[in-house]
Design a protein around this motif. Structure first.
Motif, PDB file in Angstrom:
ATOM      1  N   SER A 210       0.860  -1.363   0.088  1.00  0.00           N
ATOM      2  CA  SER A 210      -0.079   0.022   0.006  1.00  0.00           C
ATOM      3  C   SER A 210       0.873   1.186   0.127  1.00  0.00           C
ATOM      4  CB  SER A 210      -1.086  -0.149   1.137  1.00  0.00           C
ATOM      5  OG  SER A 210      -0.026   0.003   2.258  1.00  0.00           O
ATOM      6  N   ASP A 211       1.926   1.384   0.592  1.00  0.00           N
ATOM      7  CA  ASP A 211       2.845   2.545   0.759  1.00  0.00           C
ATOM      8  C   ASP A 211       3.446   2.900  -0.553  1.00  0.00           C
ATOM      9  OD1 ASP A 211       2.130   2.755   3.428  1.00  0.00           O
ATOM     10  OD2 ASP A 211       3.658   1.410   4.092  1.00  0.00           O
TER      11      ASP A 211
ATOM     12  N   ARG B 225       0.801   4.146  -3.116  1.00  0.00           N
ATOM     13  CA  ARG B 225       0.356   5.639  -2.943  1.00  0.00           C
ATOM     14  C   ARG B 225       1.537   6.561  -3.710  1.00  0.00           C
ATOM     15  NH1 ARG B 225      -2.183   4.053   1.742  1.00  0.00           N
ATOM     16  NH2 ARG B 225      -0.107   3.984   2.874  1.00  0.00           N
TER      17      ARG B 225
END
Lengths: 165, 165
Positions: free
Chosen positions: A34-35, A38
DNA sequence: CAGCATAAGTCAGCGTTGTTGACTTTCCAA
DNA sequence: TTGGAAAGTCAACAACGCTGACTTATGCTG
Protein backbone atom coordinates in the motif's frame (compact mmCIF):
# COMPACT_ATOMS: atom_id res chain seq x y z
CA UNK A 1 11.34 -31.24 6.88
CA UNK A 2 13.09 -33.70 9.19
CA UNK A 3 11.66 -34.04 12.67
CA UNK A 4 8.46 -32.06 12.98
CA UNK A 5 6.94 -32.06 16.45
CA UNK A 6 5.04 -35.24 16.99
CA UNK A 7 1.88 -35.95 18.91
CA UNK A 8 -0.31 -33.20 20.26
CA UNK A 9 1.30 -30.06 18.90
CA UNK A 10 -0.14 -30.20 15.40
CA UNK A 11 -2.81 -27.60 16.05
CA UNK A 12 -0.97 -25.30 13.67
CA UNK A 13 -1.99 -27.63 10.84
CA UNK A 14 -5.68 -27.41 11.58
CA UNK A 15 -7.90 -26.50 8.69
CA UNK A 16 -8.90 -23.38 10.55
CA UNK A 17 -5.29 -22.46 11.26
CA UNK A 18 -4.40 -22.88 7.61
CA UNK A 19 -7.32 -20.68 6.56
CA UNK A 20 -6.18 -18.02 8.98
CA UNK A 21 -2.72 -18.24 7.51
CA UNK A 22 -4.20 -17.70 4.06
CA UNK A 23 -6.15 -14.68 5.22
CA UNK A 24 -3.14 -13.29 7.05
CA UNK A 25 -1.17 -13.48 3.80
CA UNK A 26 -3.93 -11.67 1.94
CA UNK A 27 -4.32 -8.81 4.39
CA UNK A 28 -0.61 -8.47 5.07
CA UNK A 29 0.23 -8.31 1.36
CA UNK A 30 -2.24 -5.49 1.02
CA UNK A 31 -0.42 -3.56 3.71
CA UNK A 32 2.92 -4.53 2.21
CA UNK A 33 2.12 -2.92 -1.15
CA UNK A 34 0.00 0.00 0.00
CA UNK A 35 2.73 2.51 0.80
CA UNK A 36 4.64 2.22 -2.49
CA UNK A 37 1.31 2.10 -4.35
CA UNK A 38 0.39 5.50 -2.98
CA UNK A 39 3.64 6.99 -4.22
CA UNK A 40 3.41 5.29 -7.60
CA UNK A 41 -0.15 6.53 -8.14
CA UNK A 42 1.13 10.11 -8.17
CA UNK A 43 3.64 9.27 -10.90
CA UNK A 44 1.56 7.34 -13.44
CA UNK A 45 3.53 4.22 -12.58
CA UNK A 46 2.29 0.91 -11.19
CA UNK A 47 3.53 -2.04 -9.23
CA UNK A 48 5.22 -3.51 -12.26
CA UNK A 49 7.43 -0.44 -12.48
CA UNK A 50 8.27 -0.75 -8.81
CA UNK A 51 9.28 -4.39 -9.16
CA UNK A 52 11.50 -3.66 -12.14
CA UNK A 53 13.17 -0.77 -10.32
CA UNK A 54 13.65 -2.86 -7.20
CA UNK A 55 15.42 -5.72 -8.90
CA UNK A 56 17.50 -3.55 -11.21
CA UNK A 57 18.71 -1.78 -8.09
CA UNK A 58 19.51 -5.07 -6.42
CA UNK A 59 21.31 -6.52 -9.40
CA UNK A 60 22.70 -3.66 -11.48
CA UNK A 61 23.68 -4.73 -14.97
CA UNK A 62 21.17 -7.57 -15.05
CA UNK A 63 19.87 -8.49 -18.49
CA UNK A 64 16.31 -8.22 -19.71
CA UNK A 65 16.07 -11.99 -19.86
CA UNK A 66 17.26 -12.39 -16.27
CA UNK A 67 14.75 -9.85 -15.14
CA UNK A 68 11.73 -11.31 -16.87
CA UNK A 69 12.40 -14.76 -15.48
CA UNK A 70 12.83 -13.30 -12.02
CA UNK A 71 9.62 -11.30 -12.23
CA UNK A 72 7.74 -14.17 -13.83
CA UNK A 73 6.30 -12.12 -16.69
CA UNK A 74 6.59 -12.23 -20.45
CA UNK A 75 9.11 -10.28 -22.44
CA UNK A 76 6.33 -8.17 -23.92
CA UNK A 77 4.92 -7.26 -20.56
CA UNK A 78 8.28 -6.34 -19.10
CA UNK A 79 9.24 -4.47 -22.23
CA UNK A 80 6.29 -2.11 -21.95
CA UNK A 81 7.34 -1.20 -18.42
CA UNK A 82 11.03 -0.89 -19.23
CA UNK A 83 10.35 1.30 -22.24
CA UNK A 84 8.57 3.92 -20.15
CA UNK A 85 11.26 3.80 -17.48
CA UNK A 86 13.98 4.26 -20.10
CA UNK A 87 12.06 7.04 -21.86
CA UNK A 88 11.58 8.80 -18.54
CA UNK A 89 15.29 8.54 -17.79
CA UNK A 90 15.02 6.28 -14.74
CA UNK A 91 16.68 3.26 -16.29
CA UNK A 92 19.62 3.00 -18.63
CA UNK A 93 19.96 0.14 -21.09
CA UNK A 94 23.51 -0.63 -22.19
CA UNK A 95 24.44 -3.00 -24.97
CA UNK A 96 26.44 -5.92 -23.63
CA UNK A 97 30.19 -5.91 -24.13
CA UNK A 98 30.90 -9.63 -24.36
CA UNK A 99 27.51 -10.43 -25.92
CA UNK A 100 26.16 -7.46 -27.78
CA UNK A 101 22.68 -8.97 -28.08
CA UNK A 102 22.12 -8.51 -24.41
CA UNK A 103 21.01 -5.30 -22.80
CA UNK A 104 22.30 -4.58 -19.32
CA UNK A 105 20.04 -2.52 -17.12
CA UNK A 106 21.09 0.18 -14.64
CA UNK A 107 19.26 2.78 -12.61
CA UNK A 108 20.12 6.38 -13.39
CA UNK A 109 20.49 8.88 -10.56
CA UNK A 110 16.84 9.75 -11.00
CA UNK A 111 15.95 6.08 -10.94
CA UNK A 112 17.93 5.56 -7.77
CA UNK A 113 16.11 8.49 -6.20
CA UNK A 114 12.73 6.92 -6.89
CA UNK A 115 13.96 3.53 -5.72
CA UNK A 116 15.01 5.07 -2.44
CA UNK A 117 11.68 6.79 -2.03
CA UNK A 118 9.71 3.60 -2.66
CA UNK A 119 12.03 1.44 -0.63
CA UNK A 120 12.03 3.81 2.33
CA UNK A 121 8.27 3.60 2.53
CA UNK A 122 8.17 -0.16 2.24
CA UNK A 123 11.05 -0.74 4.64
CA UNK A 124 9.50 1.55 7.24
CA UNK A 125 6.49 -0.73 7.45
CA UNK A 126 8.63 -3.85 7.43
CA UNK A 127 10.84 -2.41 10.13
CA UNK A 128 7.87 -1.54 12.32
CA UNK A 129 6.46 -5.04 11.88
CA UNK A 130 9.82 -6.67 12.62
CA UNK A 131 10.33 -4.51 15.67
CA UNK A 132 6.85 -5.21 17.00
CA UNK A 133 7.19 -8.96 16.50
CA UNK A 134 10.76 -9.43 17.65
CA UNK A 135 13.72 -11.36 16.21
CA UNK A 136 12.43 -14.85 16.87
CA UNK A 137 9.16 -14.11 15.13
CA UNK A 138 11.10 -12.66 12.21
CA UNK A 139 13.11 -15.85 11.89
CA UNK A 140 9.88 -17.86 11.81
CA UNK A 141 8.33 -15.46 9.33
CA UNK A 142 11.21 -15.98 6.94
CA UNK A 143 11.22 -19.74 7.38
CA UNK A 144 7.55 -20.05 6.49
CA UNK A 145 7.75 -17.66 3.55
CA UNK A 146 10.70 -19.54 2.19
CA UNK A 147 8.91 -22.84 2.49
CA UNK A 148 5.98 -21.35 0.61
CA UNK A 149 8.01 -20.42 -2.48
CA UNK A 150 8.33 -22.57 -5.54
CA UNK A 151 11.74 -24.26 -5.49
CA UNK A 152 13.00 -22.24 -8.44
CA UNK A 153 12.02 -18.97 -6.77
CA UNK A 154 13.63 -20.11 -3.54
CA UNK A 155 16.85 -20.61 -5.46
CA UNK A 156 16.66 -17.09 -6.85
CA UNK A 157 15.80 -15.67 -3.49
CA UNK A 158 18.92 -17.24 -2.04
CA UNK A 159 20.99 -15.85 -4.87
CA UNK A 160 19.97 -12.38 -3.77
CA UNK A 161 20.68 -13.09 -0.14
CA UNK A 162 24.22 -13.96 -1.05
CA UNK A 163 24.70 -11.13 -3.50
CA UNK A 164 23.22 -8.51 -1.20
CA UNK A 165 24.88 -9.15 2.12
CA UNK B 1 6.15 -2.01 20.80
CA UNK B 2 6.95 -2.80 24.44
CA UNK B 3 10.31 -4.26 25.24
CA UNK B 4 12.15 -5.17 22.08
CA UNK B 5 15.46 -6.93 22.60
CA UNK B 6 18.10 -4.39 23.42
CA UNK B 7 21.74 -4.28 22.50
CA UNK B 8 23.31 -6.54 19.95
CA UNK B 9 20.36 -8.51 18.59
CA UNK B 10 19.02 -5.90 16.18
CA UNK B 11 20.50 -7.52 13.11
CA UNK B 12 16.98 -8.32 11.97
CA UNK B 13 16.41 -4.59 11.41
CA UNK B 14 19.37 -4.17 9.10
CA UNK B 15 18.62 -2.56 5.77
CA UNK B 16 19.71 -5.75 4.08
CA UNK B 17 17.51 -7.88 6.31
CA UNK B 18 14.53 -5.67 5.56
CA UNK B 19 15.16 -5.93 1.83
CA UNK B 20 15.32 -9.68 2.11
CA UNK B 21 12.04 -9.63 3.98
CA UNK B 22 10.51 -7.62 1.13
CA UNK B 23 11.80 -10.05 -1.46
CA UNK B 24 10.63 -13.01 0.60
CA UNK B 25 7.12 -11.53 0.63
CA UNK B 26 7.22 -11.06 -3.12
CA UNK B 27 8.37 -14.56 -3.97
CA UNK B 28 6.22 -16.24 -1.35
CA UNK B 29 3.09 -14.44 -2.48
CA UNK B 30 3.73 -15.71 -5.97
CA UNK B 31 3.80 -19.25 -4.65
CA UNK B 32 0.81 -18.57 -2.48
CA UNK B 33 -1.40 -17.62 -5.43
CA UNK B 34 0.01 -19.93 -8.07
CA UNK B 35 -1.97 -23.09 -7.30
CA UNK B 36 -5.44 -21.48 -7.27
CA UNK B 37 -4.45 -19.39 -10.30
CA UNK B 38 -3.82 -22.53 -12.30
CA UNK B 39 -7.27 -23.86 -11.47
CA UNK B 40 -8.97 -20.53 -12.14
CA UNK B 41 -7.30 -20.18 -15.53
CA UNK B 42 -9.16 -23.25 -16.75
CA UNK B 43 -12.49 -21.72 -15.72
CA UNK B 44 -12.31 -18.18 -17.13
CA UNK B 45 -12.18 -16.86 -13.58
CA UNK B 46 -9.47 -14.81 -11.93
CA UNK B 47 -8.12 -13.98 -8.51
CA UNK B 48 -10.95 -11.57 -7.82
CA UNK B 49 -13.44 -14.42 -8.15
CA UNK B 50 -11.40 -16.53 -5.80
CA UNK B 51 -11.31 -13.81 -3.17
CA UNK B 52 -15.06 -13.27 -3.37
CA UNK B 53 -15.72 -16.99 -3.10
CA UNK B 54 -13.31 -17.34 -0.21
CA UNK B 55 -14.90 -14.64 1.92
CA UNK B 56 -18.49 -15.55 1.09
CA UNK B 57 -17.63 -19.04 2.25
CA UNK B 58 -16.11 -17.71 5.43
CA UNK B 59 -18.95 -15.36 6.21
CA UNK B 60 -22.11 -16.74 4.62
CA UNK B 61 -24.89 -14.17 4.38
CA UNK B 62 -22.47 -11.25 4.25
CA UNK B 63 -23.74 -8.20 2.40
CA UNK B 64 -22.28 -6.71 -0.74
CA UNK B 65 -21.15 -3.67 1.20
CA UNK B 66 -19.36 -5.75 3.81
CA UNK B 67 -17.60 -7.66 1.11
CA UNK B 68 -16.36 -4.72 -0.87
CA UNK B 69 -14.92 -3.05 2.20
CA UNK B 70 -13.23 -6.30 3.17
CA UNK B 71 -11.75 -6.81 -0.28
CA UNK B 72 -10.82 -3.17 -0.60
CA UNK B 73 -12.36 -2.68 -4.03
CA UNK B 74 -15.10 -0.50 -5.45
CA UNK B 75 -18.71 -1.53 -5.78
CA UNK B 76 -18.38 -1.57 -9.55
CA UNK B 77 -15.36 -3.81 -9.51
CA UNK B 78 -16.93 -6.27 -7.10
CA UNK B 79 -20.21 -6.20 -8.96
CA UNK B 80 -18.63 -7.33 -12.19
CA UNK B 81 -17.23 -10.37 -10.42
CA UNK B 82 -20.37 -11.14 -8.43
CA UNK B 83 -22.57 -10.90 -11.49
CA UNK B 84 -20.69 -13.63 -13.28
CA UNK B 85 -20.63 -15.82 -10.18
CA UNK B 86 -24.40 -15.41 -9.73
CA UNK B 87 -25.09 -16.00 -13.44
CA UNK B 88 -22.98 -19.14 -13.32
CA UNK B 89 -24.87 -20.39 -10.29
CA UNK B 90 -21.96 -20.36 -7.84
CA UNK B 91 -23.31 -17.61 -5.62
CA UNK B 92 -26.85 -16.87 -4.48
CA UNK B 93 -27.99 -13.34 -3.64
CA UNK B 94 -30.94 -13.10 -1.23
CA UNK B 95 -32.83 -9.95 -0.40
CA UNK B 96 -32.40 -9.01 3.26
CA UNK B 97 -35.23 -9.73 5.66
CA UNK B 98 -34.84 -6.88 8.13
CA UNK B 99 -33.42 -4.44 5.57
CA UNK B 100 -34.64 -5.20 2.09
CA UNK B 101 -32.05 -2.94 0.46
CA UNK B 102 -29.34 -5.37 1.41
CA UNK B 103 -28.39 -8.49 -0.53
CA UNK B 104 -27.02 -11.39 1.45
CA UNK B 105 -24.55 -13.62 -0.33
CA UNK B 106 -24.29 -17.40 -0.10
CA UNK B 107 -22.37 -20.07 -1.98
CA UNK B 108 -24.50 -22.62 -3.80
CA UNK B 109 -23.50 -26.28 -3.75
CA UNK B 110 -21.59 -25.70 -6.95
CA UNK B 111 -19.94 -22.66 -5.41
CA UNK B 112 -18.92 -24.64 -2.37
CA UNK B 113 -17.45 -27.30 -4.63
CA UNK B 114 -15.21 -24.77 -6.36
CA UNK B 115 -14.31 -23.18 -3.03
CA UNK B 116 -13.17 -26.56 -1.78
CA UNK B 117 -11.14 -27.19 -4.88
CA UNK B 118 -9.35 -23.85 -4.67
CA UNK B 119 -8.92 -24.01 -0.93
CA UNK B 120 -7.55 -27.55 -1.01
CA UNK B 121 -4.83 -26.46 -3.39
CA UNK B 122 -3.91 -23.39 -1.40
CA UNK B 123 -4.05 -25.14 1.96
CA UNK B 124 -1.88 -27.97 0.71
CA UNK B 125 0.94 -25.53 0.06
CA UNK B 126 0.34 -23.72 3.34
CA UNK B 127 0.30 -27.02 5.20
CA UNK B 128 3.56 -28.13 3.62
CA UNK B 129 5.17 -24.81 4.50
CA UNK B 130 3.86 -24.93 8.07
CA UNK B 131 5.00 -28.49 8.52
CA UNK B 132 8.44 -27.76 7.12
CA UNK B 133 8.93 -24.70 9.31
CA UNK B 134 7.42 -26.00 12.53
CA UNK B 135 4.97 -24.50 15.04
CA UNK B 136 7.26 -21.87 16.48
CA UNK B 137 8.08 -20.51 13.05
CA UNK B 138 4.37 -20.46 12.24
CA UNK B 139 3.68 -18.38 15.33
CA UNK B 140 6.36 -15.92 14.26
CA UNK B 141 5.06 -15.87 10.72
CA UNK B 142 1.62 -14.89 11.94
CA UNK B 143 2.95 -12.27 14.32
CA UNK B 144 4.93 -10.51 11.62
CA UNK B 145 2.11 -10.67 9.07
CA UNK B 146 -0.30 -9.25 11.58
CA UNK B 147 2.04 -6.41 12.42
CA UNK B 148 2.32 -5.64 8.72
CA UNK B 149 -1.42 -5.12 8.22
CA UNK B 150 -3.14 -1.78 8.34
CA UNK B 151 -4.94 -1.47 11.69
CA UNK B 152 -8.36 -1.62 10.07
CA UNK B 153 -7.46 -4.84 8.24
CA UNK B 154 -6.02 -6.30 11.42
CA UNK B 155 -9.37 -5.69 13.08
CA UNK B 156 -11.17 -7.51 10.27
CA UNK B 157 -8.67 -10.33 10.33
CA UNK B 158 -9.35 -10.83 14.03
CA UNK B 159 -13.08 -10.80 13.40
CA UNK B 160 -12.60 -13.83 11.16
CA UNK B 161 -10.39 -15.61 13.65
CA UNK B 162 -13.17 -15.38 16.18
CA UNK B 163 -15.97 -16.22 13.78
CA UNK B 164 -14.12 -19.13 12.23
CA UNK B 165 -12.83 -21.08 15.18
C1' DC C 1 -45.81 12.29 4.65
C1' DA C 2 -41.75 14.52 2.50
C1' DG C 3 -37.22 14.39 1.83
C1' DC C 4 -32.66 12.81 2.59
C1' DA C 5 -29.54 8.88 3.13
C1' DT C 6 -28.16 4.33 2.18
C1' DA C 7 -27.54 -0.23 -0.41
C1' DA C 8 -27.27 -2.05 -4.57
C1' DG C 9 -26.93 -2.27 -9.39
C1' DT C 10 -25.73 -0.46 -14.02
C1' DC C 11 -23.44 1.93 -17.98
C1' DA C 12 -19.56 4.09 -19.99
C1' DG C 13 -14.86 4.86 -20.19
C1' DC C 14 -10.12 4.44 -18.85
C1' DG C 15 -5.35 2.59 -17.05
C1' DT C 16 -2.18 -1.03 -15.64
C1' DT C 17 -0.57 -5.30 -16.35
C1' DG C 18 -0.83 -9.73 -17.61
C1' DT C 19 -1.41 -12.96 -21.92
C1' DT C 20 -0.59 -15.07 -27.19
C1' DG C 21 0.98 -14.88 -31.70
C1' DA C 22 3.71 -13.27 -35.42
C1' DC C 23 7.47 -10.94 -36.95
C1' DT C 24 12.21 -8.51 -37.46
C1' DT C 25 16.92 -7.44 -36.22
C1' DT C 26 21.16 -8.48 -34.25
C1' DC C 27 24.77 -11.37 -33.41
C1' DC C 28 27.20 -15.54 -31.40
C1' DA C 29 28.88 -20.10 -32.30
C1' DA C 30 29.11 -24.46 -34.48
C1' DT D 1 27.54 -19.70 -43.46
C1' DT D 2 23.74 -21.01 -41.26
C1' DG D 3 20.95 -22.03 -37.13
C1' DG D 4 19.39 -20.37 -33.00
C1' DA D 5 19.36 -17.27 -29.02
C1' DA D 6 18.39 -12.57 -27.31
C1' DA D 7 16.01 -8.58 -27.79
C1' DG D 8 12.57 -5.71 -29.47
C1' DT D 9 8.06 -4.51 -31.79
C1' DC D 10 3.12 -4.63 -33.25
C1' DA D 11 -1.50 -6.14 -32.55
C1' DA D 12 -5.12 -7.93 -30.03
C1' DC D 13 -7.17 -9.40 -25.96
C1' DA D 14 -8.60 -10.28 -20.89
C1' DA D 15 -8.75 -9.43 -15.90
C1' DC D 16 -9.45 -6.19 -12.74
C1' DG D 17 -8.63 -2.07 -10.65
C1' DC D 18 -10.52 3.02 -11.02
C1' DT D 19 -13.92 7.43 -11.64
C1' DG D 20 -18.25 9.47 -12.69
C1' DA D 21 -23.05 9.53 -13.45
C1' DC D 22 -27.30 7.58 -12.87
C1' DT D 23 -31.48 4.54 -11.32
C1' DT D 24 -34.15 1.84 -8.12
C1' DA D 25 -35.64 0.38 -3.80
C1' DT D 26 -35.81 1.03 0.82
C1' DG D 27 -35.04 2.98 5.48
C1' DC D 28 -35.10 6.71 8.56
C1' DT D 29 -36.06 11.24 10.37
C1' DG D 30 -38.08 15.58 10.89
Amino acid sequence: MADAPVGENLLFLTDEQLRQGIEAMFFAYRGFTSDPDRILATLAYGRAHHRAIHFINRAPGTTVNNLLVLLGVTKQSLNRVLRTLIEDGLVESRVGTSDKRERHLYLTEEGKALETRLSDAQRARMRAAFRAAGPEAVAGFRQVLEAMMDPEMRRRYHAFREAGS
